[in-house]
Design a protein around this motif. Sequence first.
Motif, short mmCIF file in Angstrom:
data_model
loop_
_atom_site.label_atom_id
_atom_site.label_comp_id
_atom_site.label_asym_id
_atom_site.label_seq_id
_atom_site.Cartn_x
_atom_site.Cartn_y
_atom_site.Cartn_z
N GLU A 18 10.89 16.32 10.89
CA GLU A 18 10.71 17.68 10.39
C GLU A 18 9.59 18.32 11.22
OE1 GLU A 18 9.19 19.29 6.28
OE2 GLU A 18 11.27 18.56 6.11
N ARG A 19 9.84 19.52 11.73
CA ARG A 19 8.87 20.21 12.59
C ARG A 19 8.85 21.67 12.20
NH1 ARG A 19 5.69 22.67 15.68
NH2 ARG A 19 5.19 22.04 17.80
N THR A 20 7.66 22.24 12.03
CA THR A 20 7.55 23.66 11.70
C THR A 20 7.08 24.43 12.93
OG1 THR A 20 7.05 23.12 9.40
CG2 THR A 20 6.45 25.33 10.15
N TYR A 21 7.75 25.54 13.19
CA TYR A 21 7.40 26.45 14.28
C TYR A 21 6.96 27.78 13.68
CZ TYR A 21 10.00 23.08 17.09
OH TYR A 21 10.45 21.93 17.69
N ARG A 22 6.04 28.46 14.34
CA ARG A 22 5.62 29.80 13.90
C ARG A 22 6.71 30.83 14.16
NH1 ARG A 22 1.31 28.51 17.10
NH2 ARG A 22 1.91 30.20 18.50
N ALA A 119 10.21 28.63 6.78
CA ALA A 119 9.08 27.80 6.36
C ALA A 119 8.23 28.57 5.36
CB ALA A 119 8.24 27.42 7.58
N THR A 124 9.67 28.82 11.01
CA THR A 124 10.90 28.03 10.86
C THR A 124 10.59 26.57 10.62
OG1 THR A 124 12.03 29.51 12.40
CG2 THR A 124 13.05 27.36 12.03
N ARG A 125 11.22 26.00 9.62
CA ARG A 125 11.17 24.55 9.42
C ARG A 125 12.48 23.99 9.98
NH1 ARG A 125 9.77 23.99 4.37
NH2 ARG A 125 11.87 24.12 3.54
N THR A 127 14.67 20.63 10.63
CA THR A 127 14.85 19.24 10.21
C THR A 127 15.98 18.65 11.04
OG1 THR A 127 14.16 19.77 7.97
CG2 THR A 127 15.29 17.67 8.28
#
Length: 174
Positions: A18-22, A119, A124-125, A127
């Motif tokens: 799981e990675r969150t982007y601005r 997010a 944006t999250r 997965t």
Amino acid sequence: MPTTAKRAMAVHDSFTIERTYRSSIEKVYGAFADPTVKRRWYAEGPGFIVDSYALDFRVGGKETGAFRVDNPDFKAEEIRNDTYYFDIVEGERIVYAYSMSNAGVPFSASLSTIQFERADGGGTRLTLHEQVTFFEGSDGVKMREAGTRQLLEALATELGEESVAVDWGAVATE
């Protein structure tokens, strides 16, 4: 050419990242859909020589890439990635299968799903869930997950966001 090969038992594994982007979902998703943008972050990383890359991003479309490691201490054999897209829901989900080979010998086959969600607080999250089967001579799930994380960090850089440095020497010895 034989259609079957006698090899050691296949190894099945999976991982989720799981990675969150601005950046917005539209921008993150677009980095997967646009062939020019995806080639930059997915195929053209430092230390690799890209021999070929093509992306037909649609259900039933294919993505192919061939590259070599740019390292004088490593024999530069061709590594291939052949992808087939099964399901694409714009801005929400990508489902695809891919195989990897080294010098024409397959070493893994995977089924992956990427989901995009808003997010908390914006951005944006992403997965990513991958189910993988490794054949004889494969790198194993630790290296695959680490390589996938490196690609997602390259995506962060493409999006103009900070990325996290990866110590590949530490990963290789884990």
